[in-house]
Design a protein around this motif. Structure first.
Motif, PDB file in Angstrom:
ATOM      1  N   GLY A  61       2.127  -0.373 -13.150  1.00  0.00           N
ATOM      2  CA  GLY A  61       2.486   0.782 -12.566  1.00  0.00           C
ATOM      3  C   GLY A  61       1.457   1.992 -12.506  1.00  0.00           C
ATOM      4  N   ARG A  62       0.259   1.940 -13.101  1.00  0.00           N
ATOM      5  CA  ARG A  62      -0.529   3.022 -13.350  1.00  0.00           C
ATOM      6  C   ARG A  62      -1.757   2.547 -12.271  1.00  0.00           C
ATOM      7  NH1 ARG A  62       0.622   8.233 -15.620  1.00  0.00           N
ATOM      8  NH2 ARG A  62      -1.311   8.680 -14.480  1.00  0.00           N
ATOM      9  N   GLU A  63      -1.921   2.396 -11.224  1.00  0.00           N
ATOM     10  CA  GLU A  63      -3.285   1.922 -10.427  1.00  0.00           C
ATOM     11  C   GLU A  63      -4.172   3.122 -10.658  1.00  0.00           C
ATOM     12  OE1 GLU A  63      -0.178   1.703  -9.468  1.00  0.00           O
ATOM     13  OE2 GLU A  63       0.183  -0.446  -9.273  1.00  0.00           O
ATOM     14  N   ASP A  64      -3.748   4.361 -11.036  1.00  0.00           N
ATOM     15  CA  ASP A  64      -4.955   5.307 -11.276  1.00  0.00           C
ATOM     16  C   ASP A  64      -5.841   5.160 -12.376  1.00  0.00           C
ATOM     17  OD1 ASP A  64      -2.426   5.875 -12.667  1.00  0.00           O
ATOM     18  OD2 ASP A  64      -2.981   8.231 -12.804  1.00  0.00           O
ATOM     19  N   LEU A  65      -5.052   4.256 -13.350  1.00  0.00           N
ATOM     20  CA  LEU A  65      -5.787   4.101 -14.601  1.00  0.00           C
ATOM     21  C   LEU A  65      -6.804   2.829 -14.571  1.00  0.00           C
ATOM     22  CD1 LEU A  65      -6.892   4.472 -17.482  1.00  0.00           C
ATOM     23  CD2 LEU A  65      -4.817   3.270 -18.111  1.00  0.00           C
ATOM     24  N   MET A  66      -8.109   2.884 -14.332  1.00  0.00           N
ATOM     25  CA  MET A  66      -8.901   1.709 -14.040  1.00  0.00           C
ATOM     26  C   MET A  66      -9.889   1.681 -15.130  1.00  0.00           C
ATOM     27  SD  MET A  66      -9.268   1.699  -9.959  1.00  0.00           S
ATOM     28  CE  MET A  66      -9.771   3.123  -9.709  1.00  0.00           C
ATOM     29  N   SER A 113      -1.702  -8.839 -11.191  1.00  0.00           N
ATOM     30  CA  SER A 113      -1.196  -7.600 -10.631  1.00  0.00           C
ATOM     31  C   SER A 113       0.291  -7.865 -10.283  1.00  0.00           C
ATOM     32  CB  SER A 113      -1.720  -6.981  -9.394  1.00  0.00           C
ATOM     33  OG  SER A 113      -1.878  -8.069  -8.196  1.00  0.00           O
ATOM     34  N   GLY A 114       0.573  -9.129  -9.997  1.00  0.00           N
ATOM     35  CA  GLY A 114       1.936  -9.295  -9.519  1.00  0.00           C
ATOM     36  C   GLY A 114       2.794  -9.789 -10.766  1.00  0.00           C
ATOM     37  N   MET A 115       2.201  -9.858 -11.966  1.00  0.00           N
ATOM     38  CA  MET A 115       2.689 -10.301 -13.282  1.00  0.00           C
ATOM     39  C   MET A 115       3.337  -9.008 -14.138  1.00  0.00           C
ATOM     40  SD  MET A 115       2.587 -13.634 -13.094  1.00  0.00           S
ATOM     41  CE  MET A 115       1.545 -14.875 -12.339  1.00  0.00           C
ATOM     42  N   ILE A 455      -6.026   9.501 -18.355  1.00  0.00           N
ATOM     43  CA  ILE A 455      -5.378   9.953 -17.339  1.00  0.00           C
ATOM     44  C   ILE A 455      -4.394  10.744 -17.404  1.00  0.00           C
ATOM     45  CG2 ILE A 455      -5.497   7.647 -15.904  1.00  0.00           C
ATOM     46  CD1 ILE A 455      -2.900   6.728 -17.414  1.00  0.00           C
ATOM     47  N   ARG A 456      -3.685  11.413 -16.517  1.00  0.00           N
ATOM     48  CA  ARG A 456      -2.848  12.783 -16.862  1.00  0.00           C
ATOM     49  C   ARG A 456      -1.559  12.123 -16.510  1.00  0.00           C
ATOM     50  NH1 ARG A 456      -5.734  17.987 -13.690  1.00  0.00           N
ATOM     51  NH2 ARG A 456      -7.737  17.811 -14.680  1.00  0.00           N
ATOM     52  N   GLN A 467       5.694   4.155 -25.602  1.00  0.00           N
ATOM     53  CA  GLN A 467       5.568   5.346 -24.846  1.00  0.00           C
ATOM     54  C   GLN A 467       4.564   4.732 -23.465  1.00  0.00           C
ATOM     55  OE1 GLN A 467       6.728   8.891 -25.344  1.00  0.00           O
ATOM     56  NE2 GLN A 467       7.878   7.353 -26.544  1.00  0.00           N
ATOM     57  N   THR A 468       5.103   5.010 -22.456  1.00  0.00           N
ATOM     58  CA  THR A 468       4.263   4.777 -21.195  1.00  0.00           C
ATOM     59  C   THR A 468       3.569   6.044 -20.181  1.00  0.00           C
ATOM     60  OG1 THR A 468       5.309   2.546 -21.336  1.00  0.00           O
ATOM     61  CG2 THR A 468       4.225   3.335 -19.157  1.00  0.00           C
ATOM     62  N   PRO A 469       2.683   6.332 -20.119  1.00  0.00           N
ATOM     63  CA  PRO A 469       2.574   7.518 -18.948  1.00  0.00           C
ATOM     64  C   PRO A 469       3.306   7.190 -17.816  1.00  0.00           C
ATOM     65  CG  PRO A 469       0.435   6.476 -20.276  1.00  0.00           C
ATOM     66  CD  PRO A 469       1.624   5.504 -20.372  1.00  0.00           C
ATOM     67  N   THR A 470       3.482   8.390 -17.233  1.00  0.00           N
ATOM     68  CA  THR A 470       4.273   8.270 -15.545  1.00  0.00           C
ATOM     69  C   THR A 470       3.519   9.114 -14.598  1.00  0.00           C
ATOM     70  OG1 THR A 470       5.467  10.114 -16.350  1.00  0.00           O
ATOM     71  CG2 THR A 470       6.563   8.140 -16.816  1.00  0.00           C
ATOM     72  N   LYS A 471       3.713   8.750 -13.605  1.00  0.00           N
ATOM     73  CA  LYS A 471       2.960   9.601 -12.439  1.00  0.00           C
ATOM     74  C   LYS A 471       3.448  11.024 -12.438  1.00  0.00           C
ATOM     75  CE  LYS A 471       1.749   5.430  -9.756  1.00  0.00           C
ATOM     76  NZ  LYS A 471       2.150   4.759  -8.455  1.00  0.00           N
TER      77      LYS A 471
END
Length: 471
Positions: A61-66, A113-115, A455-456, A467-471
């Motif tokens: 769910g965090r596509e911004d973290l690569m 990505s679908g898993m 990531i922010r 804990q999971t970072p959120t958008k």
């Protein structure tokens, strides 16, 4: 009897060799091989020791973290998934860490990505003293995705093998040294002739092509753009910047440094000391132009001059008028500058890398020549510089937003005066004079700059308490 490690059907693991300090893995003893979610998979390096570079999104769910990764290719094999589909996958080796224990495992690279889980842990990766508790999860110490929101993610990233392009049309000392040092650091370095690049410019998938093929995605580009192709060369660099490739020097900085008039205006804006300079277009302004600068002797400099060419010392007022009239007759653009007599034909080249002066040399002109360019027969030797000179060089490079710069300055009675900021400084003179490995320092800087950035985002509790970072 050896203590048994209890694994649930899902566990937190770390892959330190890949710079992944926290990732959830689904344990599946029905699968022989482990798998890691990866995309943008590309091979590189020599055929005798091939490598693969790929990108991992460790947090669902965090596509911004690569996280960019690379590894040696161990094998390529056909893997059949649970739905019966077969796929050829690259196989890599990595150390897996669970709690206080770590051991090597093999991983295949595939798009998951679908898993729900970004990683699948097969039975080959499970040690003999591991027992599986199929009804439970997280039997081992829990980790946290929070690591990806802090600077720890940069420290966790290994110095991975990079794919680097050197944009250069010449097989000269500087190019050879960059290739040599890059390969010594374990990277693949490719020399690309800038003039043979062409670009596909569109919003969805901008590309750079070369000799009929699309260039791969590089981790970094080192521009060595000659003055004669500045316009086209900076366009190529802009294309790489659009794609998201780290360029050691950006297109804007190179363009500004090559335009001598704009460069002096930028330095004036940043209050960087330089010789009094004047510019005019009208022939009626010759005397006024000279008065703005000072008394003879004066320097008359073509805006397009490089390596000391097109730079004239006018020792008298009349000589200055004659030179200015001659340049105007050729419809050439030029600057008039004060001649710093106390410099006595010497200047200081400060080599700046990543906001630090890493080396400096004093250049002395050949007998009878006021210009100190090494290309014109000048000589160089290592020199200690003052704190003020060091700060001036750093400020000048920063004003042009250059990660690498050769800042040329004069020692005057009123402090250091910057003559020029060179965005493609040669390495031979500075390395020979100072005995320092400048090319290696440039590769070190690139390694540091291409590390992942945190990531922010705030964090919320998962249902399992992690804990999971959120958008």
């Amino acid at each position: 009897m050896q203590n048994l490690m209890r694994f649930g059907w899902e566990e937190w693991v770390a892959l330190p060799d890949l710079g992944l300090p926290a990732i959830k893995a689904k344990v599946d003893t029905g699968a022989r091989t482990s798998a890691l979610h990866a995309f943008d998979i590309e091979t590189f390096g020599p055929a005798s020791a091939p490598k693969v570079r790929f990108t991992v999104q460790p947090v669902p769910g965090r596509e911004d973290l690569m996280i960019p990764c690379s590894a040696k290719i161990v094998d390529r094999r056909s893997v059949t998934s649970s739905n019966g589909e077969s796929e050829m996958r690259y196989v890599i080796a990595s150390k897996m860490q669970v709690g206080d224990e770590s051991w090597p495992i093999e991983l295949t690279l595939t798009d998951r990505s679908g898993m729900h889980s970004r990683m699948l842990l097969g039975r080959e990766a499970l040690k003999d003293h591991i027992t599986i508790v199929a009804t439970e999860r997280y039997q081992q110490p829990k980790l946290s995705y929070d690591v990806y929101t802090t600077a720890r993610v940069r420290h966790a990233a290994p110095n991975r093998a990079l794919r680097i392009a050197v944009l250069s049309r010449e097989d000269n000392y500087s190019t050879r040294r960059l290739v040599e040092e890059g390969e010594r650091h374990g990277h693949t370095v490719e020399v690309i002739d800038t003039s043979r690049c062409y670009m596909a410019i569109n919003a969805m998938s901008p590309e750079v092509h070369y000799d009929g093929k699309r260039l791969p995605r590089y981790d970094a580009v080192i521009p060595r753009i000659g003055a004669s192709i500045t316009s086209y060369g900076t366009a190529v660099i802009r294309q790489f910047e659009t794609i998201g490739v780290f360029c050691l020097n950006g297109s804007d900085g190179i363009t500004a440094s090559r335009d001598k008039l704009a460069a002096h205006q930028i330095m004036a804006r940043h209050k960087i000391g330089m010789p009094n300079t004047a510019f005019a277009a009208s022939p009626k302004d010759t005397d006024s132009l000279m008065r703005l600068v000072g008394t003879a002797p004066l320097i008359v400099k073509l805006l397009e001059s490089t390596q000391g060419k097109g730079v004239v010392l006018a020792e008298t007022k009349k000589a200055a008028q004659s030179v200015i009239d001659a340049f105007r007759g050729l419809k050439a653009n030029f600057l008039v500058q004060d001649f710093v007599k106390e410099a006595a034909g010497e200047d200081i080249r400060c080599f700046v890398v990543g906001g630090k002066v890493v080396a400096s040399m004093k250049r002395t002109g050949a007998d009878g020549d006021f210009r100190s360019n090494l290309h014109r027969g000048g000589s160089a030797q290592s020199v200690r510089i003052s704190k003020e000179e060091r700060e001036t060089a750093v400020r000048a490079a920063k004003a042009f937003k250059l990660n690498m710069a050769g800042v040329d300055l004069l020692r005057s009675e009123s402090g250091p005066k910057v003559l020029e900021v060179n965005s493609s400084p040669g390495l031979e003179g500075i390395e020979v004079a100072t005995k320092k490995n400048i090319a290696g320092m440039l590769i070190d800087h690139i390694e540091d700059r291409v590390r992942p950035t945190p990531i922010r985002g705030r964090t919320v509790d998962d249902d399992d308490g992690s804990q999971t970072p959120t958008k």
